[in-house]
Structure formats: structure tokens, C-alpha cells
Design a protein around this motif. Sequence first.
Motif, mmCIF file in Angstrom:
data_model
loop_
_atom_site.group_PDB
_atom_site.id
_atom_site.type_symbol
_atom_site.label_atom_id
_atom_site.label_comp_id
_atom_site.label_asym_id
_atom_site.label_seq_id
_atom_site.Cartn_x
_atom_site.Cartn_y
_atom_site.Cartn_z
ATOM 1 N N UNK A 26 11.096 0.720 -1.259
ATOM 2 C CA UNK A 26 11.665 2.059 -1.469
ATOM 3 C C UNK A 26 11.238 3.025 -0.366
ATOM 4 N N UNK A 27 9.980 2.932 0.071
ATOM 5 C CA UNK A 27 9.489 3.838 1.111
ATOM 6 C C UNK A 27 10.211 3.572 2.434
ATOM 7 N N UNK A 28 10.376 2.305 2.784
ATOM 8 C CA UNK A 28 11.060 1.988 4.037
ATOM 9 C C UNK A 28 12.552 2.315 3.959
ATOM 10 N N UNK A 29 13.080 2.448 2.740
ATOM 11 C CA UNK A 29 14.479 2.850 2.562
ATOM 12 C C UNK A 29 14.649 4.363 2.622
ATOM 13 N N UNK A 46 -2.796 7.325 -4.742
ATOM 14 C CA UNK A 46 -2.638 5.925 -5.133
ATOM 15 C C UNK A 46 -1.502 5.276 -4.366
ATOM 16 N N UNK A 47 -0.357 5.952 -4.322
ATOM 17 C CA UNK A 47 0.810 5.397 -3.624
ATOM 18 C C UNK A 47 0.506 5.265 -2.127
ATOM 19 N N UNK A 48 -0.114 6.275 -1.546
ATOM 20 C CA UNK A 48 -0.484 6.247 -0.129
ATOM 21 C C UNK A 48 -1.399 5.058 0.148
ATOM 22 N N UNK A 55 -0.052 -2.420 4.977
ATOM 23 C CA UNK A 55 0.290 -2.239 6.389
ATOM 24 C C UNK A 55 1.694 -1.690 6.617
ATOM 25 N N UNK A 56 2.087 -0.738 5.773
ATOM 26 C CA UNK A 56 3.362 -0.059 5.945
ATOM 27 C C UNK A 56 3.162 1.032 6.983
ATOM 28 N N UNK A 57 4.058 1.111 7.965
ATOM 29 C CA UNK A 57 4.007 2.167 8.973
ATOM 30 C C UNK A 57 4.489 3.456 8.325
#
Length: 72
Positions: A26-29, A46-48, A55-57
Motif C-alpha cells: 500500500x505504501x509503495x502504491x 509502528x507503521x514507520x 527496507x522500504x525506501x
Amino acid sequence: MAESVKKGARITGTDRSKLAGELKKKYTSGASIRALAEETGRSYGFVHRILTENEVQLRGRGGATRGKAKQA
């Protein structure tokens, strides 16, 4: 999210991996961390943390940048 997780409940093992995968997708979308936190009933931190652990940019902060004033 399939279901909201009870606030403060520990999420470990496969549940954590599954949640991390959904949040990453969802974040990358284009969803914001704040929106994901509200949707899951968890905190922004928590989400961060989940995103950085996987390893999400992360995107930069929005808004105007401060630079030299334009000459008219």
C-alpha cells in the motif's frame, strides 16, 4: 487491511510478516504512513518501523523547500 489489529497488541512471526507485506504494498502504491496507521489502528511510529525493518525506501517529506528568494 483485512482486519484492524488491537492497539498495543504484539504482532510477531507470520502475522507481522503478513502485515508488513500489506503495508509495503500500500505504501509503495502511494498511501501515506499516517493513512496506513489510521487504517490499521496502529501508531505512526509502528507503521514507520515496520516499513523501515522491511527496507522500504521511504518518500521524502512534502511541502515547499526553502531556497533563495526569487529575484523579480
